[in-house]
Design a protein around this motif. Structure first.
Motif, PDB file in Angstrom:
ATOM      1  N   ASP A 127      47.189  17.868 -10.880  1.00  0.00           N
ATOM      2  CA  ASP A 127      45.889  18.151 -10.295  1.00  0.00           C
ATOM      3  C   ASP A 127      46.078  19.230  -9.234  1.00  0.00           C
ATOM      4  O   ASP A 127      47.197  19.671  -8.979  1.00  0.00           O
ATOM      5  CB  ASP A 127      45.249  16.878  -9.725  1.00  0.00           C
ATOM      6  N   ASN A 128      44.995  19.692  -8.645  1.00  0.00           N
ATOM      7  CA  ASN A 128      45.088  20.781  -7.659  1.00  0.00           C
ATOM      8  C   ASN A 128      45.997  20.437  -6.495  1.00  0.00           C
ATOM      9  O   ASN A 128      46.748  21.288  -6.026  1.00  0.00           O
ATOM     10  CB  ASN A 128      43.701  21.146  -7.129  1.00  0.00           C
ATOM     11  N   TYR A 129      45.955  19.189  -6.008  1.00  0.00           N
ATOM     12  CA  TYR A 129      46.793  18.806  -4.868  1.00  0.00           C
ATOM     13  C   TYR A 129      48.270  18.859  -5.235  1.00  0.00           C
ATOM     14  O   TYR A 129      49.088  19.372  -4.483  1.00  0.00           O
ATOM     15  CB  TYR A 129      46.431  17.407  -4.362  1.00  0.00           C
ATOM     16  N   ARG A 130      48.620  18.304  -6.382  1.00  0.00           N
ATOM     17  CA  ARG A 130      50.036  18.294  -6.794  1.00  0.00           C
ATOM     18  C   ARG A 130      50.537  19.716  -7.050  1.00  0.00           C
ATOM     19  O   ARG A 130      51.653  20.049  -6.687  1.00  0.00           O
ATOM     20  CB  ARG A 130      50.217  17.435  -8.043  1.00  0.00           C
ATOM     21  N   TYR A 131      49.707  20.537  -7.656  1.00  0.00           N
ATOM     22  CA  TYR A 131      50.100  21.921  -7.910  1.00  0.00           C
ATOM     23  C   TYR A 131      50.343  22.668  -6.602  1.00  0.00           C
ATOM     24  O   TYR A 131      51.373  23.310  -6.417  1.00  0.00           O
ATOM     25  CB  TYR A 131      49.027  22.640  -8.740  1.00  0.00           C
ATOM     26  N   ARG A 132      49.377  22.561  -5.663  1.00  0.00           N
ATOM     27  CA  ARG A 132      49.527  23.268  -4.389  1.00  0.00           C
ATOM     28  C   ARG A 132      50.710  22.740  -3.587  1.00  0.00           C
ATOM     29  O   ARG A 132      51.424  23.511  -2.946  1.00  0.00           O
ATOM     30  CB  ARG A 132      48.238  23.177  -3.573  1.00  0.00           C
ATOM     31  N   CYS A 133      50.915  21.434  -3.618  1.00  0.00           N
ATOM     32  CA  CYS A 133      52.043  20.849  -2.888  1.00  0.00           C
ATOM     33  C   CYS A 133      53.361  21.389  -3.441  1.00  0.00           C
ATOM     34  O   CYS A 133      54.223  21.848  -2.683  1.00  0.00           O
ATOM     35  CB  CYS A 133      52.003  19.322  -2.993  1.00  0.00           C
ATOM     36  N   ALA A 134      53.518  21.369  -4.756  1.00  0.00           N
ATOM     37  CA  ALA A 134      54.747  21.879  -5.375  1.00  0.00           C
ATOM     38  C   ALA A 134      54.914  23.371  -5.110  1.00  0.00           C
ATOM     39  O   ALA A 134      56.017  23.837  -4.793  1.00  0.00           O
ATOM     40  CB  ALA A 134      54.734  21.599  -6.875  1.00  0.00           C
ATOM     41  N   ARG A 169      55.525  13.338  -0.487  1.00  0.00           N
ATOM     42  CA  ARG A 169      54.608  12.946  -1.562  1.00  0.00           C
ATOM     43  C   ARG A 169      54.377  14.168  -2.417  1.00  0.00           C
ATOM     44  O   ARG A 169      54.510  15.297  -1.962  1.00  0.00           O
ATOM     45  CB  ARG A 169      53.259  12.494  -0.984  1.00  0.00           C
ATOM     46  N   SER A 170      53.974  13.938  -3.624  1.00  0.00           N
ATOM     47  CA  SER A 170      53.742  15.050  -4.548  1.00  0.00           C
ATOM     48  C   SER A 170      52.355  15.668  -4.390  1.00  0.00           C
ATOM     49  O   SER A 170      52.063  16.671  -5.022  1.00  0.00           O
ATOM     50  CB  SER A 170      53.942  14.588  -5.983  1.00  0.00           C
ATOM     51  N   ASN A 171      51.508  15.083  -3.543  1.00  0.00           N
ATOM     52  CA  ASN A 171      50.127  15.570  -3.465  1.00  0.00           C
ATOM     53  C   ASN A 171      49.656  15.896  -2.049  1.00  0.00           C
ATOM     54  O   ASN A 171      48.466  15.867  -1.771  1.00  0.00           O
ATOM     55  CB  ASN A 171      49.183  14.561  -4.113  1.00  0.00           C
TER      56      ASN A 171
END
Length: 186
Positions: free
Chosen positions: A123-130, A41-43
């Motif tokens: 968002d913060n989750y997608r940024y940190r995940c990537a 997932r991206s997040n």
């Protein structure tokens, strides 16, 4: 009497109690196939890997109950002790490792053409995940990441302490001692 001095060895071992909430059907598949199936997932909070609650079976039970909402499958918790070398773990609770990730993020910011990529869309989750997925791709010595978050169920009790969630995300499943995984008795 002299002062005893010690040096830290990056090969030093850390032992985690790993708890993974899931359904009984998935648990049996994990133990039989000797692998966790990761749904990318991206997040994801810590990137795309296998998530465990560290030394907290109650949060794993809560997670399992929320994943098994039908009558055809029972919630269970898998448990195993995991031994990691310190140099395999990106411990985002430790300042040195957080600085390592920050330095990596800064170097990316210098390379990325912000005109062509609008990072504000993440968002913060997608940024940190990537960021973490890319970090692990570029730094294969790290095989897992740890971080303590405020729990998504942040009820504060009479003690006045917020509930925390200490999570371990394993990217390299060769670390997992599948022969030692068991279903926690309820």
């Amino acid at each position: 009497m002299g002062v005893r001095r010690v040096g830290l060895n990056e090969k030093r071992k850390i032992i985690f109690g790993c708890f993974h909430g899931t359904s009984e059907k998935k648990a049996l598949s994990i133990m039989m196939d000797q692998q966790f199936r990761v749904r990318n997932r991206s997040n994801h909070w810590l990137g795309n890997g296998v998530y465990f609650f560290v030394d907290d079976e109650k949060q794993a039970e809560w997670w399992a109950r929320n994943q098994c909402r039908n009558a055809y499958d029972s919630p269970v918790v898998l448990y195993f002790p995991l031994t990691l070398s310190r140099d395999e773990l990106l411990n985002l609770n430790a300042l040195a490792d957080l600085n390592t990730l920050d330095l990596f993020a800064r170097s990316l910011n210098q390379v990325i053409d912000f005109e062509s990529l609008d990072v504000r869309q993440f968002d913060n989750y997608r940024y940190r995940c990537a960021l973490l997925d890319l970090f692990f791709e570029k730094n294969p010595r790290y095989k897992a990441v740890r971080r303590t978050f405020l729990s998504t169920k942040t009820r504060i009790g009479s003690s006045g302490f917020s509930q925390l969630s200490d999570q371990l995300c394993i990217f390299d499943q060769s670390l997992i001692p599948f022969s030692r995984i068991g279903i926690l008795e309820s």
